[in-house]
Design an enzyme around this catalytic site. Sequence first.
Site, short mmCIF file in Angstrom:
data_model
loop_
_atom_site.label_atom_id
_atom_site.label_comp_id
_atom_site.label_asym_id
_atom_site.label_seq_id
_atom_site.Cartn_x
_atom_site.Cartn_y
_atom_site.Cartn_z
CB SER A 129 -0.92 0.03 1.22
OG SER A 129 -1.69 1.22 1.24
CE LYS A 183 -2.81 -2.44 -0.42
NZ LYS A 183 -3.83 -2.27 -1.45
CG HIS A 186 -4.73 -0.63 3.98
ND1 HIS A 186 -4.97 -0.09 2.73
CD2 HIS A 186 -3.88 0.24 4.59
CE1 HIS A 186 -4.31 1.03 2.58
NE2 HIS A 186 -3.63 1.26 3.69
CG ASN A 187 -7.08 -1.47 -0.36
OD1 ASN A 187 -6.09 -1.18 0.30
ND2 ASN A 187 -7.02 -1.73 -1.65
CD GLU A 190 -7.34 3.50 0.13
OE1 GLU A 190 -7.63 3.71 -1.06
OE2 GLU A 190 -6.35 2.83 0.48
#
Length: 494
Positions: A129, A183, A186-187, A190
Amino acid sequence: MAGSSVGLIGLAVMGENLALNIANNGFQISVYNRTRSVTEKYAATSAVGKPVTPTYSLVEFVSSIDRPRRIAIMVQAGAPVDAVLNQLLPLLAPGDLVMDCGNSYFPDTARRSAAIEPTGIHYFGVGVSGGEEGALKGPAIMPGGPAAAYPLIEPILTKIAAKVPDGACVAYMGTGAAGHYVKMVHNGIEYGDMQLIAEAYDLLSRAGGFSAPELGAIFEEWNQGELDSYLIEITATVLKSIDVDTGKPMVDVILDQAGQKGTGRWTAQDALELGIPIPTIEAALWARNISAFKDERVTAAKSLRGPSVRRLRGAAVDKLVAAVRQALYASKVASYAQGMALLAAASAERSYNLNLGEIARIWKGGCIIRARLLNEIQSAYSRDAGLTNLLLDRDFREAIDERQAGWRHAVRTARALGIPCPATSASLDYYDSYRTARLSANLLQGQRDYFGAHTYQRVDRPGTFHTEWLDEKRGPRPGTRLVSSDPAGPGSGH
């Protein structure tokens, strides 16, 4: 002559920048791209003077790398990854290691890991990222795969990762698809973060009457305090930017239709599978989805009625600015609480053995959601590694208590004026639901038992029960009977 320490396949922007990052950190790297001209251009421009070996066939590429070979794949997720692996794996030997550094869907990574493991080749799904800049200057890196093989790539990943005061922004996540799963979440966080910021901008713009440059200054000020983050920083820059063609604020000439690449949707889908509520992320998803209906929204705006959006004046504007700042921080805490709860549930379900405090640490640099808030999240897990929800942490409880009135004022103002704030409202609803000892699900269970005999539990005795709710001739009757003495019996299902 010695060969390369590592190889990389795929020279789109992310791939070429990651290759330069590796080379800039002193590692000889071989590169390959399916389209020969892309490799030739890279060798003649960005890679000049760097320890980069361009290759023009997979055989040449593999032969140029020292054993055990360490190879990163940076191609589009999905079928392209499988296509590369089908061509690459027959050229490798046991002990070699392959890293998929793209945004692959974690079940695909799990499938590939299971298929490759018997060959003796090590397979890692590596979340990366930071966008183009992060790939070049130092991303946050989330590797998952066989623990015994991680030392083969740890020195490289540690060197190329972003750095924060307490170390490099990389850590071994766990087995199988753990890296790509982290990940993905995480997105998802986000998505939520970006939507919360967009709602703060919209409310202050429409109700407060601020221009985009004025809002840029407000966000710039916020970035000096508890909201300090990469996303707040770039928001200030975007809002202050002027379109050279029209002289208008750049944000005012951008069409209000948001795109997405799937990782947020995957996060929501798996949360549903695991039964973990992540309403902020889900609200961010449908907010993007409804933005795509631009023509319909323009038509609807001409006929559907709601409150008139009036601009506040004087002290009311100052109060709103303070409230929106408080709401944004509290909503972000609630959103992270949801994401961390999802990571914990997936870790238990799939034996990832994730370290949530360490995940917060590596997200502090390089990645898109890097923020001062992650220091506080890391500290929360340092105090209690088994923390079930961030909202229960002492410091976060106090922080939300201080901001709760402002949080509610911001949502109440948006509702009164008909300004949508789905993610901010969902964050507050999550907080209020989580702190409610008795929700309305008791009525839901009664309804489910009525129409489907799904059973229920009682508050006054153990076991699973069913009621014969209606006698056609005599009306309602209390025909309750014990179905199971096991509290987790039939009534525990859907």
